[in-house]
Design a protein around this motif. Structure first.
Motif, PDB file in Angstrom:
ATOM      1  N   LYS A   1       0.817  -1.228   0.000  1.00 26.58           N
ATOM      2  CA  LYS A   1       0.000   0.000   0.000  1.00 26.58           C
ATOM      3  C   LYS A   1       0.847   1.273   0.000  1.00 26.58           C
ATOM      4  O   LYS A   1       0.324   2.369  -0.257  1.00 26.58           O
ATOM      5  N   PHE A   2       2.148   1.152   0.270  1.00 22.61           N
ATOM      6  CA  PHE A   2       2.974   2.345   0.373  1.00 22.61           C
ATOM      7  C   PHE A   2       3.328   2.865  -1.017  1.00 22.61           C
ATOM      8  O   PHE A   2       3.522   2.096  -1.954  1.00 22.61           O
ATOM      9  N   PRO A   3       3.421   4.192  -1.167  1.00 22.34           N
ATOM     10  CA  PRO A   3       3.713   4.761  -2.486  1.00 22.34           C
ATOM     11  C   PRO A   3       5.147   4.463  -2.922  1.00 22.34           C
ATOM     12  O   PRO A   3       6.016   4.169  -2.100  1.00 22.34           O
ATOM     13  N   GLY A   4       5.357   4.580  -4.225  1.00 23.45           N
ATOM     14  CA  GLY A   4       6.686   4.361  -4.770  1.00 23.45           C
ATOM     15  C   GLY A   4       6.594   3.804  -6.175  1.00 23.45           C
ATOM     16  O   GLY A   4       5.528   3.361  -6.610  1.00 23.45           O
ATOM     17  N   PRO A   5       7.689   3.791  -6.923  1.00 20.03           N
ATOM     18  CA  PRO A   5       7.657   3.282  -8.298  1.00 20.03           C
ATOM     19  C   PRO A   5       7.435   1.772  -8.324  1.00 20.03           C
ATOM     20  O   PRO A   5       7.975   1.038  -7.498  1.00 20.03           O
ATOM     21  N   LYS A   6       6.645   1.309  -9.278  1.00 22.10           N
ATOM     22  CA  LYS A   6       6.334  -0.115  -9.391  1.00 22.10           C
ATOM     23  C   LYS A   6       7.585  -0.934  -9.676  1.00 22.10           C
ATOM     24  O   LYS A   6       7.706  -2.072  -9.211  1.00 22.10           O
ATOM     25  N   LEU A   7       8.508  -0.384 -10.447  1.00 18.09           N
ATOM     26  CA  LEU A   7       9.732  -1.122 -10.750  1.00 18.09           C
ATOM     27  C   LEU A   7      10.533  -1.412  -9.481  1.00 18.09           C
ATOM     28  O   LEU A   7      11.106  -2.486  -9.325  1.00 18.09           O
TER      29      LEU A   7
ATOM     30  N   ILE B   1      11.151   1.671  -1.601  1.00 14.36           N
ATOM     31  CA  ILE B   1      12.273   1.810  -2.526  1.00 14.36           C
ATOM     32  C   ILE B   1      12.806   0.471  -3.033  1.00 14.36           C
ATOM     33  O   ILE B   1      13.596   0.447  -3.978  1.00 14.36           O
ATOM     34  N   THR B   2      12.408  -0.639  -2.404  1.00 21.05           N
ATOM     35  CA  THR B   2      12.748  -1.980  -2.873  1.00 21.05           C
ATOM     36  C   THR B   2      11.541  -2.867  -2.581  1.00 21.05           C
ATOM     37  O   THR B   2      10.578  -2.429  -1.931  1.00 21.05           O
ATOM     38  N   PRO B   3      11.552  -4.124  -3.016  1.00 17.27           N
ATOM     39  CA  PRO B   3      10.419  -5.003  -2.692  1.00 17.27           C
ATOM     40  C   PRO B   3      10.156  -5.148  -1.200  1.00 17.27           C
ATOM     41  O   PRO B   3       9.030  -5.465  -0.793  1.00 17.27           O
ATOM     42  N   THR B   4      11.170  -4.912  -0.362  1.00 10.58           N
ATOM     43  CA  THR B   4      11.012  -5.174   1.073  1.00 10.58           C
ATOM     44  C   THR B   4      11.200  -3.957   1.962  1.00 10.58           C
ATOM     45  O   THR B   4      10.925  -4.038   3.160  1.00 10.58           O
ATOM     46  N   GLU B   5      11.658  -2.838   1.431  1.00  9.77           N
ATOM     47  CA  GLU B   5      12.153  -1.746   2.283  1.00  9.77           C
ATOM     48  C   GLU B   5      11.421  -0.429   2.040  1.00  9.77           C
ATOM     49  O   GLU B   5      11.094  -0.079   0.914  1.00  9.77           O
ATOM     50  N   LEU B   6      11.197   0.289   3.156  1.00 13.32           N
ATOM     51  CA  LEU B   6      10.632   1.638   3.119  1.00 13.32           C
ATOM     52  C   LEU B   6      11.716   2.655   3.455  1.00 13.32           C
ATOM     53  O   LEU B   6      12.661   2.349   4.197  1.00 13.32           O
ATOM     54  N   HIS B   7      11.553   3.857   2.912  1.00  9.69           N
ATOM     55  CA  HIS B   7      12.503   4.932   3.212  1.00  9.69           C
ATOM     56  C   HIS B   7      11.708   6.173   3.620  1.00  9.69           C
ATOM     57  O   HIS B   7      10.654   6.458   3.054  1.00  9.69           O
ATOM     58  N   ILE B   8      12.224   6.887   4.625  1.00  9.54           N
ATOM     59  CA  ILE B   8      11.563   8.083   5.143  1.00  9.54           C
ATOM     60  C   ILE B   8      12.505   9.268   5.027  1.00  9.54           C
ATOM     61  O   ILE B   8      13.690   9.176   5.372  1.00  9.54           O
ATOM     62  N   ASP B   9      11.990  10.382   4.540  1.00 10.59           N
ATOM     63  CA  ASP B   9      12.745  11.626   4.479  1.00 10.59           C
ATOM     64  C   ASP B   9      12.027  12.652   5.342  1.00 10.59           C
ATOM     65  O   ASP B   9      11.162  13.400   4.876  1.00 10.59           O
TER      66      ASP B   9
ATOM     67  N   GLY C   1       6.360  11.794  -1.801  1.00  9.84           N
ATOM     68  CA  GLY C   1       6.132  12.221  -0.428  1.00  9.84           C
ATOM     69  C   GLY C   1       7.198  11.714   0.527  1.00  9.84           C
ATOM     70  O   GLY C   1       8.178  11.069   0.128  1.00  9.84           O
ATOM     71  N   PRO C   2       7.029  11.972   1.837  1.00 13.72           N
ATOM     72  CA  PRO C   2       8.088  11.694   2.815  1.00 13.72           C
ATOM     73  C   PRO C   2       8.307  10.225   3.144  1.00 13.72           C
ATOM     74  O   PRO C   2       9.326   9.885   3.743  1.00 13.72           O
ATOM     75  N   ILE C   3       7.355   9.345   2.798  1.00  9.84           N
ATOM     76  CA  ILE C   3       7.554   7.925   3.032  1.00  9.84           C
ATOM     77  C   ILE C   3       7.249   7.185   1.738  1.00  9.84           C
ATOM     78  O   ILE C   3       6.259   7.466   1.059  1.00  9.84           O
ATOM     79  N   LEU C   4       8.147   6.245   1.378  1.00  5.11           N
ATOM     80  CA  LEU C   4       7.939   5.524   0.124  1.00  5.11           C
ATOM     81  C   LEU C   4       8.640   4.179   0.174  1.00  5.11           C
ATOM     82  O   LEU C   4       9.488   3.911   1.026  1.00  5.11           O
TER      83      LEU C   4
END
Length: 538
Positions: free
Chosen positions: A37-43, A79-87, A74-77
Motif C-alpha cells: 500500500k505504500f507509495p513508490g515506483p512499481k519497478l 524503494i525496494t520489494p522489502t524496504e521503506l525509506h523516510i525523508d 512524499g516523505p515515506i515511500l
C-alpha cells in the motif's frame, strides 16, 4: 526423435513454470505484500534490479534517486520489494535512538562485505550490544583524552613534512593523501600499538586510498551478489594481484592465517594473531591502552567472539572507519579554509587569543577545551557536515512492535531506512546547504539535533570521540602554523559524486593539492615550544 520431443516438452514445462513463478512473485510484491500500500515506483517494488541500476550501473547514484522519488511520492515511500525509506529529519530519533526499543539491522546489508562479523555488520540487536560493549570503553572520552599525546605526536610529525614543502617554495603537497596517512597512523597505533607509518611515505604515496575505493565499489556489487567476497577470500593472492592489483590490500585485510608468515601491514587478522601469540611487542612499549590487546583479555567475551577471523573483521571496520571519514573531513576543511582567507584569518585570531588565555592559566589543553572555541567548533561541525559520513541508507527492523509515521502503520520487522545525507543537506535546516558556513553553528544549539553524520542511538559510530580529538587538534595545530594555496583549485574535488557507503568525488579527481607557506608568528598551537602548556610531552 522421441527423446528430442520429450526434452523439448520438458523445457517448455520448465519455462512455463518459471513464468508462473515470476508472475506469482510480481503479484505478491505489487498487491499482497504487507507494504504494497505504500507509495513508490512499481519497478522498485517489483525487483532489486531497480536499486542495482542506480547503485552499480550508475555508480552510486541511488542516494540521489531516492531524493528524487521523495519529491514525487512524499516523505515515506517504498524503494525496494522489502524496504521503506523516510525523508523527515524529525523522525530520525524515532527510528534510531536508544529509547525507541530494540532495532535489528537488515541482514541484506551485511552482504555488502561478505556477511562480516564486525560490529557494524551485526544484525541482531543483542549480539551487537555484546560486541560493542567489549570495544566501546576504548573510545570513551577519558580513554581518548589519555591518547591525545599520541595524536599530537603524529600531527607534529606531519608538520615536519609540511615544513619541507614550505621550504621548497612552489612544491605541491597532496593534502588528501597526507590527511589519510595521518589518520591511518593514528588509528593503527591505537588499535595495535604498531602504526603503519604512512606519514613516512615519500609524497604520501603509500595510503589505503585505492584499496578502500576498491572495497566500497566492490561492496555495492556484493550487496546484490554476496558471493563476491567469499570467492575473493578463496582465490590465491597472486591471481587477485594479476586481475585487480588495487584490491590486494583489501584481500589482506580480510584473510586469516593460522601460521606465522611474512605479511603486509594490511593483514589485520594476522595482526590479531600476532597480538594473541605475543609476537607484537609494541604493546609493552606503548604508553597508551590498545584496543585489541585489551579485547583479547576481556573475560566477558566468549572464545568464539575472540577468534582471529572475528576480530580481523572488527579490525577492518575500526581501521577503515577510523581513517577514511576523518581524512575526508580534513580535506573539506582544508579546501574551504584555504579558499576563504578571511575565515582562516579569523580562525587564527581565535586560536591566538585562546593560546594567550592558556598562558594566563585558562588552559585549552585538549580537544574538549578546544571545542569551546566558537569559530573552531563551527569549522569542525561544518566540515563534518559537508563530508557527510555514511551517505547510503542504513535500515532498521523493529522486532517488537509496529512503527508509525503519521497516518501510516509500518508492519513489524519491516526494514525502514533514512539517509543522514538528506538531513545534513536539508535546505530548511541548513539554508544554502552546499556552502561552507561555520558561523551557522555559533549560538545555534538547536542544530545539534540534526547533526547526525555519526548516527545516533545504540549503533552510533564508536569513534566519534577519537574523530573529534583528531579534528580539533589537527585543525588547531596545522592552520595556526600554515597557509595553503590550492593547486588547480576545483570545488568538485570535495563534493560527493558517488555514494559508495562513504562519499567519493568524481573519479578523475586528483584530490586536494596545495602549496604551503608557514605563518609568521612566534607561537602556534601544537608547537614544541608550547608543548607543556598544551598538556604534556609528545
Amino acid at each position: 526423435m522421441a527423446f528430442l520431443m520429450f526434452g523439448g516438452a520438458t523445457l517448455s514445462v520448465g519455462a512455463a513454470a518459471l513464468v508462473v513463478y515470476l508472475a506469482a512473485i510480481a503479484v505478491y510484491r505489487l498487491y499482497l505484500s504487507p507494504i504494497a500500500k505504500f507509495p513508490g515506483p512499481k519497478l522498485a517494488a517489483l525487483s532489486n534490479w531497480y536499486e542495482f541500476y542506480y547503485d552499480v550501473v550508475r555508480q552510486g547514484e541511488f542516494t540521489w534517486q531516492i531524493q528524487k522519488l521523495h519529491k514525487r511520492y512524499g516523505p515515506i515511500l517504498r524503494i525496494t520489494p522489502t524496504e521503506l525509506h523516510i525523508d523527515d529529519p524529525d523522525y530520525y530519533d524515532v527510528l534510531y535512538t536508544r529509547g525507541s526499543g530494540r532495532r535489528n539491522k537488515y541482514a541484506y546489508f551485511s552482504g555488502r562485505f561478505g556477511y562480516a562479523s564486525d560490529t557494524f555488520s551485526t544484525v541482531d540487536h543483542d549480539l551487537h550490544r555484546l560486541r560493542r560493549k567489549a570495544i566501546s570503553p576504548f573510545f570513551s572520552v577519558a580513554k581518548i583524552a589519555d591518547f591525545q599525546p599520541v595524536i599530537r605526536a603524529k600531527v607534529d610529525k606531519l608538520c615536519k613534512k609540511l615544513d619541507g614543502y614550505a621550504a621548497a617554495k612552489g612544491s605541491v603537497v597532496r593534502l588528501s593523501r597526507a590527511w589519510m596517512a595521518l589518520t591511518t597512523d593514528i588509528i593503527t597505533e591505537y588499535a595495535f600499538a604498531k602504526s603503519y607509518d604512512q606519514l613516512d611515505s615519500p609524497d604520501f604515496a603509500d595510503t589505503l586510498h585505492e584499496a578502500l575505493v576498491a572495497i566500497y565499489v566492490t561492496g555495492h556489487f556484493a550487496l546484490h551478489f554476496p558471493i563476491v567476497f567469499p570467492i575473493l577470500d578463496l582465490l590465491p593472492e597472486w591471481l587477485v594481484k594479476w586481475a585487480q592489483p588495487d584490491i590486494i590490500p583489501v584481500v589482506g585485510l580480510r584473510k586469516t592465517r593460522s601460521a606465522p608468515r611474512s605479511t603486509s601491514t594490511c593483514d589485520l587478522a594476522e595482526r590479531v594473531r600476532q597480538i594473541r601469540d605475543g609476537i607484537n611487542k609494541g604493546h609493552e612499549a606503548a604508553a597508551h591502552p590498545t584496543i585489541f590487546h585489551e579485547v583479547l583479555n576481556n573475560d566477558e567475551l566468549p572464545p568464539d567472539e575472540k577468534s582471529n577471523a572475528r576480530l580481523g573483521d572488527e579490525a577492518q571496520l575500526i581501521v577503515a572507519a577510523g581513517l577514511i571519514t576523518t581524512s575526508r573531513v580534513l580535506s573539506v576543511a582544508s579546501y574551504y579554509l584555504s579558499t576563504q582567507p578571511a575565515l582562516a584569518a579569523s580562525l587564527r585570531a581565535e586560536l591566538a587569543a585562546a593560546l594567550q588565555q592558556q598562558q594566563q592559566q585558562q588552559p585549552y589543553d585538549d580537544w574538549r577545551q578546544l571545542e569551546k572555541l566558537p569559530l573552531l567548533r563551527g569549522v569542525v561541525h561544518e566540515a563534518v557536515r559537508l563530508a557527510h559520513g555514511i551517505v547510503t541508507r542504513d535500515p532498521r527492523r523493529a522486532p517488537d512492535a509496529e512503527l508509525r509515521y503519521g497516518d501510516w502503520v509500518i508492519p513489524r520487522n519491516t526494514p525502514v531506512s533514512m539517509t543522514t545525507y538528506d538531513i545534513l543537506m536539508n535546505e530548511r535546516i541548513f539554508p544554502e546547504p552546499e556552502a561552507f558556513r561555520p558561523q551557522r553553528w555559533i549560538g545555534r544549539p538547536e542544530l545539534e539535533r540534526y547533526f547526525v553524520p555519526f548516527g545516533k542511538g545504540s549503533r552510533q559510530c564508536l569513534g566519534i570521540n577519537l574523530a573529534f580529538a583528531e579534528l580539533y587538534i589537527t585543525i588547531a595545530t596545522v592552520f595556526s602554523r600554515y597557509e595553503f594555496d590550492m593547486f588547480e583549485r576545483d570545488e568538485t574535488d570535495v563534493r560527493m559524486a558517488h555514494a559508495y557507503l562513504v562519499p567519493y568525488a568524481k573519479w578523475e579527481s586528483k584530490g586536494i593539492r596545495a602549496t604551503v607557506r608557514k605563518v609568521q608568528q612566534p607561537n602556534s598551537w601544537g608547537s614544541l615550544a608550547d608543548d607543556e602548556a598544551f598538556g604534556g610531552s609528545t
